[in-house]
Design a protein around this motif. Structure first.
Motif: not given
Length: 392
Positions: A27-32, A66-68, A70-74
């Protein structure tokens, strides 16, 4: 019910029955925005569960910030919105960074827990990883190799193949395969860092190149699907109390049309003359001892059934007897002595055996050694070799 989605870099899956959302790959996105589908699926999954929700990141190879975030926030938001929901994040000891990253969530919310998966269904590992056992493991391979180097081609191994040796231990079998069969690629994977360190040293000392040593869990390998023409897993299924999970992974990494090769024992069939009665009594007890620790040293003849149930076809199975006549009888005797040290030592003590029971157990091992070294004696150790083809 399972839902699954994939991208070139990563994939995710929700198992409704287990209430588990799993992340795989890199999981290595440049943008969310690149994670929009994954995040939407995660939120939909959470909305459909009650009681416990599991986030499984055991096979998450890489994850950028970026990925972490995004997941952690949810996950953190869910913990606040639904304090009744217990959220369990399963990481892996193979990927220490995942435990460090996700542990921060448990500090934020009391209903988030982190569980580091550490091969709990491999109960025999602690008995077999003692460094003093290494010379004996090498002796065992030396005695079995004289048989297996002619058996392996019958089970489909050819030069130039892409090969994986899973649960490679100290790596001596991989070295022998590299020398004898010159595979196009050879991966050797094990869950023991000490064993892999030794394996690398052996390869370096012998000037053997081309073996890729990988630290990993055989039940959750970070290897891609359909990679290998030939996969070996020797003397290992008998140590796991869930061999079906290992076979599932061996099947996954094997190419369609490729083969998986396994060897296992049936220790109660060890034999010796003279003093056969006490020898037989001891090895019958060894089978019960292993069963106490949820291991099956009688698995050998069951290999065909296990392979069929795992989905393999075109099963080949044969057995061979390692004996005191396979080279120096003292080598065979040394192996038996090592068994006594482990089985009648730490294992019997942990089971709670009495001093007298341990004495009787040891006697059978000593009588097996006597048979091996007797000028007119015969001692044997049977092994079953089996392989199956992954359907095209």
């Amino acid at each position: 019910m399972n839902t699954e989605a994939r991208s070139p870099a990563f994939n995710y899956q929700f198992n409704e029955n287990d209430q588990e959302f799993s992340l795989f790959g890199s999981f290595r996105p440049q943008k969310i925005d690149e994670l929009a589908d994954c995040i939407n699926s995660l939120e939909a999954s959470i909305s459909n569960v009650t009681g416990n929700f599991y986030l499984n990141v055991k096979r998450l190879v890489r994850m950028n910030n970026v990925a972490f975030h995004a997941i952690a926030k949810r996950i953190v938001k869910t913990s606040g919105d639904r304090p009744d929901l217990k959220i369990h994040v399963t990481t892996s000891s193979v990927l220490g960074w995942s435990t460090r990253k996700f542990s921060t969530l448990a500090k934020i919310a009391p209903n988030i827990t982190i569980n580091e998966y550490d091969n709990e269904f491999y109960p025999g590992q602690s008995f077999l990883e003692d460094g003093g056992f290494i010379p004996i493991l090498r002796t065992q391979t030396k005695l079995t190799w004289r048989h297996e180097k002619s058996i392996l081609p019958r089970h489909g191994l050819k030069p130039g193949m892409h090969v994986a040796d899973i649960c490679c231990g100290i790596g001596d079998f991989a070295v022998l395969m590299q020398k004898e069969f010159q595979p196009g690629r050879l991966i050797a994977l094990d869950h023991s860092k000490s064993s892999l360190n030794y394996a690398r040293k052996v390869a370096e000392d012998f000037g053997v190149r081309g073996i890729e040593y990988v630290y990993g869990d055989a039940s959750e390998m970070l290897l891609e699907d359909n990679q290998f023409d030939f996969v070996t897993c020797r003397h290992s299924l008998q140590v796991f109390d869930r061999p079906d999970l290992i076979l599932k992974e061996l099947y996954r990494i094997c190419k369609p049309g490729g083969r998986v090769y396994i060897t296992n024992e049936k220790n109660s069939h060890c034999l010796g003359e003279p003093r056969s009665e006490t020898i037989q009594r001891t090895y019958n007890e060894v089978a019960r001892l292993w069963d106490h620790f949820n291991m099956d040293i009688e698995l050998g003849p069951k290999s065909r059934r296990y392979l069929l149930e795992a989905g393999f076809s075109d099963i080949s199975i044969e057995s061979f007897m390692v004996t005191n006549l396979d080279g120096n009888p003292q080598d065979f005797a040394d192996i038996i002595q090592s068994w006594e040290d482990v089985y009648a030592g730490q294992m019997a003590v942990e089971r709670g055996d009495s001093v007298e029971d341990i004495r009787i157990l040891k006697q059978g091992f000593q009588d097996h050694i006597f048979a091996a070294l007797h000028p007119k004696g015969y001692a044997g150790w049977p092994i079953w070799a089996a392989s199956g083809q992954k359907p095209q």
